[in-house]
Design a protein around this motif. Structure first.
Motif: not given
Length: 129
Positions: A8-32
């Protein structure tokens, strides 16, 4: 079959990484002003990842017997999560001007960093020491 705490902990951490990376990517797309933000998968995948993230968080709390309001650091994470959601929606959807969206994006990233720091230190004031 009940999942083990480490799984559960590793699943949670993986989702944190995916969620954060996805937000950064969408933020970059928003800026551009990228048309990528309009793609269906870009609107759907974050909800799937965040649903698994929330479900794993609830399962971790239940498995470990640590609950918000009883544990200050978990309460801080939930308050941070609410702030992150509000700022994230302003950054990617609801901000009326580009300036508002940029400030909300930066604020959301700062809140995300705070939530991660609280999780790692299990302290409401993770940067205080």
């Amino acid at each position: 079959m009940v999942a083990s705490y480490p799984l559960l902990k590793y699943l949670h951490i993986a989702c944190v990484v995916l969620s954060g990376a996805g937000f950064v990517l969408r933020g970059i797309w928003m800026i551009r002003s990228s048309p990528m933000l309009g793609r269906r998968w870009v609107r759907v995948v974050p909800h799937v990842v965040d649903t698994v993230l929330l479900a794993s968080a609830i399962a971790l709390a239940a498995t470990s017997g640590q609950y918000p309001l009883a544990q200050g650091w978990l309460t801080a994470k939930i308050i941070g999560l609410i702030a992150y959601i509000v700022l994230g929606t302003l950054a990617l959807n609801r901000g009326r001007t580009r300036g508002i969206r940029l400030r909300a994006f930066c604020g959301a990233l700062a809140v995300f960093a705070y939530i991660v720091a609280v999780a790692l230190t299990k302290s409401v004031v993770p940067f205080g020491n």
